[in-house]
Scaffold this motif. Structure first.
Motif, PDB file in Angstrom:
ATOM      1  N   SER A   1       0.844  -1.204   0.000  1.00  0.00           N
ATOM      2  CA  SER A   1       0.000   0.000   0.000  1.00  0.00           C
ATOM      3  C   SER A   1       0.869   1.241   0.000  1.00  0.00           C
ATOM      4  O   SER A   1       1.887   1.290   0.699  1.00  0.00           O
ATOM      5  CB  SER A   1      -0.889   0.017   1.252  1.00  0.00           C
TER       6      SER A   1
ATOM      7  N   ARG B   1      -0.515   4.229   0.815  1.00  0.00           N
ATOM      8  CA  ARG B   1      -1.189   5.209   1.673  1.00  0.00           C
ATOM      9  C   ARG B   1      -0.329   5.604   2.860  1.00  0.00           C
ATOM     10  O   ARG B   1       0.294   4.756   3.485  1.00  0.00           O
ATOM     11  CB  ARG B   1      -2.470   4.592   2.250  1.00  0.00           C
TER      12      ARG B   1
ATOM     13  N   SER C   1      -1.437   3.824   5.934  1.00  0.00           N
ATOM     14  CA  SER C   1      -1.611   2.399   5.642  1.00  0.00           C
ATOM     15  C   SER C   1      -1.515   1.489   6.869  1.00  0.00           C
ATOM     16  O   SER C   1      -0.541   1.553   7.627  1.00  0.00           O
ATOM     17  CB  SER C   1      -0.542   1.985   4.621  1.00  0.00           C
ATOM     18  N   ILE C   2      -2.499   0.625   7.016  1.00  0.00           N
ATOM     19  CA  ILE C   2      -2.457  -0.373   8.098  1.00  0.00           C
ATOM     20  C   ILE C   2      -1.331  -1.364   7.814  1.00  0.00           C
ATOM     21  O   ILE C   2      -0.640  -1.831   8.727  1.00  0.00           O
ATOM     22  CB  ILE C   2      -3.798  -1.136   8.200  1.00  0.00           C
ATOM     23  N   ASN C   3      -1.140  -1.686   6.530  1.00  0.00           N
ATOM     24  CA  ASN C   3      -0.070  -2.630   6.168  1.00  0.00           C
ATOM     25  C   ASN C   3       1.303  -2.095   6.567  1.00  0.00           C
ATOM     26  O   ASN C   3       2.158  -2.840   7.036  1.00  0.00           O
ATOM     27  CB  ASN C   3      -0.121  -2.937   4.673  1.00  0.00           C
TER      28      ASN C   3
ATOM     29  N   PRO D   1      -2.060  -5.341   1.281  1.00  0.00           N
ATOM     30  CA  PRO D   1      -3.521  -5.429   1.218  1.00  0.00           C
ATOM     31  C   PRO D   1      -3.932  -6.204  -0.034  1.00  0.00           C
ATOM     32  O   PRO D   1      -3.079  -6.606  -0.841  1.00  0.00           O
ATOM     33  CB  PRO D   1      -3.962  -3.969   1.105  1.00  0.00           C
ATOM     34  N   GLU D   2      -5.210  -6.399  -0.160  1.00  0.00           N
ATOM     35  CA  GLU D   2      -5.781  -7.040  -1.353  1.00  0.00           C
ATOM     36  C   GLU D   2      -6.580  -5.982  -2.092  1.00  0.00           C
ATOM     37  O   GLU D   2      -7.369  -5.260  -1.470  1.00  0.00           O
ATOM     38  CB  GLU D   2      -6.703  -8.165  -0.891  1.00  0.00           C
ATOM     39  N   TYR D   3      -6.339  -5.879  -3.383  1.00  0.00           N
ATOM     40  CA  TYR D   3      -7.150  -4.988  -4.209  1.00  0.00           C
ATOM     41  C   TYR D   3      -7.914  -5.842  -5.215  1.00  0.00           C
ATOM     42  O   TYR D   3      -7.297  -6.537  -6.034  1.00  0.00           O
ATOM     43  CB  TYR D   3      -6.264  -3.984  -4.965  1.00  0.00           C
ATOM     44  N   ASN D   4      -9.233  -5.773  -5.136  1.00  0.00           N
ATOM     45  CA  ASN D   4     -10.080  -6.535  -6.062  1.00  0.00           C
ATOM     46  C   ASN D   4      -9.651  -7.991  -6.148  1.00  0.00           C
ATOM     47  O   ASN D   4      -9.441  -8.553  -7.223  1.00  0.00           O
ATOM     48  CB  ASN D   4     -10.120  -5.845  -7.429  1.00  0.00           C
ATOM     49  N   ARG D   5      -9.469  -8.549  -4.944  1.00  0.00           N
ATOM     50  CA  ARG D   5      -9.147  -9.967  -4.749  1.00  0.00           C
ATOM     51  C   ARG D   5      -7.783 -10.368  -5.318  1.00  0.00           C
ATOM     52  O   ARG D   5      -7.522 -11.542  -5.585  1.00  0.00           O
ATOM     53  CB  ARG D   5     -10.234 -10.882  -5.341  1.00  0.00           C
TER      54      ARG D   5
ATOM     55  N   SER E   1      -6.127  -6.892   5.933  1.00  0.00           N
ATOM     56  CA  SER E   1      -7.315  -6.203   5.411  1.00  0.00           C
ATOM     57  C   SER E   1      -8.302  -5.908   6.530  1.00  0.00           C
ATOM     58  O   SER E   1      -8.428  -6.718   7.458  1.00  0.00           O
ATOM     59  CB  SER E   1      -8.001  -7.084   4.360  1.00  0.00           C
ATOM     60  N   PRO E   2      -9.028  -4.801   6.412  1.00  0.00           N
ATOM     61  CA  PRO E   2     -10.127  -4.585   7.354  1.00  0.00           C
ATOM     62  C   PRO E   2     -11.245  -5.612   7.141  1.00  0.00           C
ATOM     63  O   PRO E   2     -12.066  -5.831   8.008  1.00  0.00           O
ATOM     64  CB  PRO E   2     -10.633  -3.175   7.032  1.00  0.00           C
ATOM     65  N   GLY E   3     -11.273  -6.223   5.977  1.00  0.00           N
ATOM     66  CA  GLY E   3     -12.299  -7.207   5.635  1.00  0.00           C
ATOM     67  C   GLY E   3     -12.109  -8.527   6.377  1.00  0.00           C
ATOM     68  O   GLY E   3     -11.088  -8.757   7.031  1.00  0.00           O
TER      69      GLY E   3
HETATM   70  C1  LIG Z   1      -8.872  -0.372  -5.327  1.00  0.00           C
HETATM   71  C2  LIG Z   1      -9.186  -1.068  -4.036  1.00  0.00           C
HETATM   72  C3  LIG Z   1      -9.607  -2.381  -4.052  1.00  0.00           C
HETATM   73  C4  LIG Z   1      -9.858  -3.063  -2.869  1.00  0.00           C
HETATM   74  N1  LIG Z   1     -10.202  -4.390  -2.916  1.00  0.00           N
HETATM   75  C5  LIG Z   1     -10.280  -5.092  -1.757  1.00  0.00           C
HETATM   76  C6  LIG Z   1     -10.432  -6.503  -1.785  1.00  0.00           C
HETATM   77  O1  LIG Z   1     -10.514  -7.137  -2.830  1.00  0.00           O
HETATM   78  N2  LIG Z   1     -10.449  -7.166  -0.603  1.00  0.00           N
HETATM   79  C7  LIG Z   1     -10.323  -6.506   0.600  1.00  0.00           C
HETATM   80  O2  LIG Z   1     -10.328  -7.158   1.647  1.00  0.00           O
HETATM   81  N3  LIG Z   1     -10.181  -5.163   0.659  1.00  0.00           N
HETATM   82  C8  LIG Z   1     -10.135  -4.444  -0.483  1.00  0.00           C
HETATM   83  N4  LIG Z   1      -9.936  -3.091  -0.457  1.00  0.00           N
HETATM   84  C9  LIG Z   1      -9.897  -2.397   0.855  1.00  0.00           C
HETATM   85  C10 LIG Z   1      -8.497  -2.468   1.457  1.00  0.00           C
HETATM   86  O3  LIG Z   1      -8.336  -3.703   2.102  1.00  0.00           O
HETATM   87  C11 LIG Z   1      -8.326  -1.341   2.473  1.00  0.00           C
HETATM   88  O4  LIG Z   1      -8.387  -0.094   1.777  1.00  0.00           O
HETATM   89  C12 LIG Z   1      -7.041  -1.471   3.249  1.00  0.00           C
HETATM   90  O5  LIG Z   1      -7.045  -0.613   4.334  1.00  0.00           O
HETATM   91  C13 LIG Z   1      -5.843  -1.185   2.422  1.00  0.00           C
HETATM   92  O6  LIG Z   1      -4.680  -1.373   3.171  1.00  0.00           O
HETATM   93  P1  LIG Z   1      -3.854  -0.135   3.763  1.00  0.00           P
HETATM   94  O7  LIG Z   1      -4.587   0.364   4.987  1.00  0.00           O
HETATM   95  O8  LIG Z   1      -2.536  -0.752   4.136  1.00  0.00           O
HETATM   96  O9  LIG Z   1      -3.762   0.908   2.713  1.00  0.00           O
HETATM   97  C14 LIG Z   1      -9.710  -2.393  -1.631  1.00  0.00           C
HETATM   98  C15 LIG Z   1      -9.281  -1.046  -1.613  1.00  0.00           C
HETATM   99  C16 LIG Z   1      -9.025  -0.411  -2.789  1.00  0.00           C
HETATM  100  C17 LIG Z   1      -8.529   1.025  -2.742  1.00  0.00           C
END
Ligand SMILES: Cc1cc2nc3c(=O)[nH]c(=O)nc-3n(C[C@H](O)[C@H](O)[C@H](O)COP(=O)(O)O)c2cc1C
Length: 185
Positions: free
Chosen positions: A13, A15, A18-20, A79-83, A116-118
């Motif tokens: 990440s 950011r 960023s949590i990561n 983190p994961e972006y769009n899986r 991830s927060p998810g």
């Molecule tokens: C473009 C985009 C796609 C994302 N897709 C997912 C996802 O597929 N799965 C998930 O768990 N979180 C997803 N997220 C949410 C991120 O997990 C969340 O923003 C996280 O805090 C990112 O890590 P960071 O705090 O280190 O930046 C997505 C965020 C963004 C910006």
């Protein structure tokens, strides 16, 4: 005295908050005595393009390759972006993998923790990253797998790591210390 291994830490990440990145810094604090963790920045790497690489690559490519290349091991916190794997991280992997035959990743003992927060802890990104490791010849720690879900509450407002998450990170980084040691013998 036992060996100390330099670990290049790549955070997926960009950011500021960023949590990561916070997890990466927490792992650096918790690391066993045989590991020294340092984040290698990826935010200023131009998108990989063979046309601008070659004899005089961008300075950012060279710096990144030198930093990873001179490390003993590689740890990914993402983190994961769009899986899947966030684009800046995939770009960094691609930059480090070239020129062909001179990949800086080759044979460096690696590990992945996805954050991830998810609820599913970035499982998709974690697994997709491992797919690249096969071709990059990065021996990857298989166990413990590390998916940190619900990470929105991993740090308090002052940035302090939650006591409930700490043992999970501690056992992960301790296992990685042993894994690196085995691979470097
Ligand atoms: C473009 C985009 C796609 C994302 N897709 C997912 C996802 O597929 N799965 C998930 O768990 N979180 C997803 N997220 C949410 C991120 O997990 C969340 O923003 C996280 O805090 C990112 O890590 P960071 O705090 O280190 O930046 C997505 C965020 C963004 C910006």
């Amino acid at each position: 005295m036992s060996n100390v291994y330099n670990v290049a830490v790549v955070v997926g990440s960009l950011r500021k908050a960023s949590i990561n990145r916070k997890v990466a810094l927490a792992l650096a604090e918790l690391a066993p005595a045989n590991l020294k963790l340092e984040i290698v920045e990826i935010g200023d790497l131009p998108l990989y393009n063979e046309d601008i690489d070659g004899d005089s690559p961008p300075a950012a490519y060279s710096t990144f390759r030198e930093k990873v290349g001179s490390s003993d091991a590689v740890l990914f916190v993402t983190p994961e972006y769009n899986r899947s794997v966030p684009a800046p991280l995939k770009n960094a992997i691609d930059v480090g993998s070239r020129p062909y035959g001179k990949s800086v990743w080759s044979r460096k003992p690696g590990a992945v923790i996805s954050v991830s927060p998810g609820a599913i802890g970035g499982f998709g990104a974690n697994q997709h990253l491992r797919q690249s490791f096969v071709f990059l010849d990065v021996p990857c720690m298989q166990q413990p797998e590390a998916y940190l879900g619900g990470a929105g509450s991993a740090f308090d407002e002052a940035g302090k790591l939650s006591e409930s998450v700490k043992p999970f990170l501690q056992s992960f980084i301790n296992a990685y210390g042993q894994f690196v040691e085995q691979h470097k013998k």
